[in-house]
Motif scaffolding. Sequence first.
Motif, short mmCIF file in Angstrom:
data_model
loop_
_atom_site.label_atom_id
_atom_site.label_comp_id
_atom_site.label_asym_id
_atom_site.label_seq_id
_atom_site.Cartn_x
_atom_site.Cartn_y
_atom_site.Cartn_z
N ASN A 67 0.70 -1.32 0.06
CA ASN A 67 0.19 0.05 -0.04
C ASN A 67 0.90 1.30 -0.13
O ASN A 67 0.69 2.12 -0.73
CB ASN A 67 -0.79 -0.02 1.10
CG ASN A 67 -1.94 1.32 1.14
OD1 ASN A 67 -2.64 1.34 0.26
ND2 ASN A 67 -2.13 1.81 2.17
N MET A 68 2.00 1.38 0.88
CA MET A 68 2.76 2.37 1.06
C MET A 68 3.49 2.64 -0.33
O MET A 68 4.08 3.57 -0.70
CB MET A 68 3.62 2.37 2.21
CG MET A 68 3.05 2.57 3.60
SD MET A 68 2.30 4.21 3.52
CE MET A 68 3.78 5.32 3.66
N THR A 69 4.03 1.49 -0.88
CA THR A 69 4.79 1.40 -2.16
C THR A 69 3.95 2.21 -3.25
O THR A 69 4.54 2.92 -3.99
CB THR A 69 5.19 0.05 -2.37
OG1 THR A 69 6.14 -0.42 -1.31
CG2 THR A 69 5.82 0.11 -3.68
N ASN A 70 2.76 1.60 -3.30
CA ASN A 70 1.90 2.30 -4.23
C ASN A 70 1.75 4.05 -3.97
O ASN A 70 1.67 4.52 -5.06
CB ASN A 70 0.53 1.62 -4.31
CG ASN A 70 0.61 0.11 -4.68
OD1 ASN A 70 1.42 -0.19 -5.35
ND2 ASN A 70 -0.49 -0.44 -4.56
N ILE A 71 1.53 4.29 -2.84
CA ILE A 71 1.36 5.76 -2.45
C ILE A 71 2.41 6.47 -2.90
O ILE A 71 2.44 7.52 -3.56
CB ILE A 71 0.93 5.72 -0.97
CG1 ILE A 71 -0.43 5.26 -0.63
CG2 ILE A 71 1.01 7.40 -0.65
CD1 ILE A 71 -0.40 5.35 0.86
N CYS A 72 3.95 5.80 -2.74
CA CYS A 72 5.12 6.48 -3.29
C CYS A 72 5.20 6.60 -4.67
O CYS A 72 5.36 7.50 -5.17
CB CYS A 72 6.06 5.56 -2.77
SG CYS A 72 6.45 5.86 -0.67
N LYS A 73 4.65 5.69 -5.48
CA LYS A 73 4.78 5.54 -6.85
C LYS A 73 3.73 6.83 -7.30
O LYS A 73 4.08 7.54 -8.04
CB LYS A 73 4.34 4.38 -7.45
CG LYS A 73 5.36 3.38 -7.13
CD LYS A 73 4.74 1.86 -8.07
CE LYS A 73 5.73 0.88 -7.80
NZ LYS A 73 5.27 -0.61 -8.44
N MET A 74 2.62 6.79 -6.68
CA MET A 74 1.34 7.96 -7.04
C MET A 74 2.07 9.15 -6.93
O MET A 74 2.29 10.21 -7.60
CB MET A 74 0.29 7.62 -6.37
CG MET A 74 -0.46 6.45 -6.87
SD MET A 74 -2.15 6.21 -6.47
CE MET A 74 -1.85 5.58 -4.75
N LEU A 75 2.75 9.38 -5.79
CA LEU A 75 3.51 10.67 -5.19
C LEU A 75 4.45 11.06 -6.25
O LEU A 75 4.55 12.10 -6.59
CB LEU A 75 4.14 10.58 -3.87
CG LEU A 75 2.94 10.76 -2.67
CD1 LEU A 75 3.73 10.53 -1.22
CD2 LEU A 75 2.63 12.18 -2.54
N LEU A 76 5.37 10.21 -6.61
CA LEU A 76 6.40 10.57 -7.52
C LEU A 76 5.80 10.99 -8.84
O LEU A 76 6.25 11.90 -9.74
CB LEU A 76 7.31 9.14 -7.73
CG LEU A 76 8.57 8.93 -6.98
CD1 LEU A 76 9.04 7.70 -6.83
CD2 LEU A 76 9.30 9.99 -6.90
N GLN A 77 4.71 10.35 -9.47
CA GLN A 77 4.29 10.43 -10.70
C GLN A 77 3.69 11.73 -10.34
O GLN A 77 3.81 12.53 -11.53
CB GLN A 77 3.25 9.54 -11.01
CG GLN A 77 2.51 9.65 -12.25
CD GLN A 77 1.38 8.73 -12.80
OE1 GLN A 77 1.31 7.63 -11.89
NE2 GLN A 77 0.63 8.82 -13.81
N SER A 78 2.94 12.11 -9.47
CA SER A 78 2.31 13.35 -9.40
C SER A 78 3.31 14.71 -9.40
O SER A 78 3.13 15.70 -9.85
CB SER A 78 1.50 13.58 -8.02
OG SER A 78 0.35 12.49 -8.16
N ALA A 79 4.42 14.28 -8.72
CA ALA A 79 5.55 15.20 -8.34
C ALA A 79 6.07 15.60 -9.80
O ALA A 79 6.31 16.66 -10.12
CB ALA A 79 6.42 14.89 -7.17
N ALA A 80 6.33 14.34 -10.43
CA ALA A 80 6.94 14.64 -11.95
C ALA A 80 6.04 15.30 -12.58
O ALA A 80 6.51 16.23 -13.39
CB ALA A 80 7.27 13.33 -12.50
N GLU A 81 4.69 15.23 -12.84
CA GLU A 81 3.91 15.94 -13.48
C GLU A 81 3.68 17.50 -13.20
O GLU A 81 3.59 18.23 -14.05
CB GLU A 81 2.51 15.25 -13.54
CG GLU A 81 2.09 13.98 -14.13
CD GLU A 81 0.81 13.21 -13.76
OE1 GLU A 81 0.18 13.82 -13.01
OE2 GLU A 81 0.62 12.24 -13.97
N LEU A 82 3.64 17.65 -11.76
CA LEU A 82 3.69 19.16 -11.47
C LEU A 82 5.23 19.60 -11.79
O LEU A 82 5.13 20.87 -12.24
CB LEU A 82 3.71 19.02 -9.84
CG LEU A 82 3.83 20.72 -9.20
CD1 LEU A 82 2.60 21.72 -9.84
CD2 LEU A 82 3.46 20.44 -7.89
#
Length: 202
Positions: A175-190
């Motif tokens: 669950n935390m791994t998935n959240i980290c991936k989503m955070l990285l993706q969102s940060a990269a998009e931003l």
Amino acid sequence: MEQFEQIKKLLDNSQFYYIITTAMDGNYSYVNGNYARAFSHIDADMVGKPYYITMHPDDMKVCEQTAAKCFASPDRSFPATIRKHNGKGGYINTQWEYRAMFDEHGAPAGLFCLGYDITKYVAANEQLEVAISQIKHKNDMLEQIGWEQSHIIRKPLANIIGLVGILSKMDLDQNMTNICKMLLQSAAELDDAIYGIVQKTN
């Protein structure tokens, strides 16, 4: 003097140009129809009246200086911008060419002046200057926004990306791994969005 007389005849009823001549005493010796109509609110018959009755008092010095140049260089014309009473408590802007006149004996005889109304041009030029100033101000703001996006906002964003990267390397549940991936993706998009804004402001 003959060439001036020919011009006076040619443009006596001009709808665009003003023509005036003044004698050496500074009084009008001739005004064409356009000038007479434009400033009839000052005097119905200006011939024999002082040249300055139509103008802003502060512009009398301009006339005197221009006249002096004309007699110092009799083969040249000299420009002058003069404000004239508009009959409504304000002024119009006029542009002139002054030329010294001499009699048949070569003695100074007065001034020949050809002019026209530049009020609309002056107003348009003022509006243009305001618009240019506003554009410059907005460009300065865009440059400031671009700098802030590039140097202020991207710095903490880079820190967030780095921290998330560290987190993702830790022993985390799925669950935390998935959240980290989503955070990285969102940060990269931003980060990409900020970069795009910076490029546009440049």
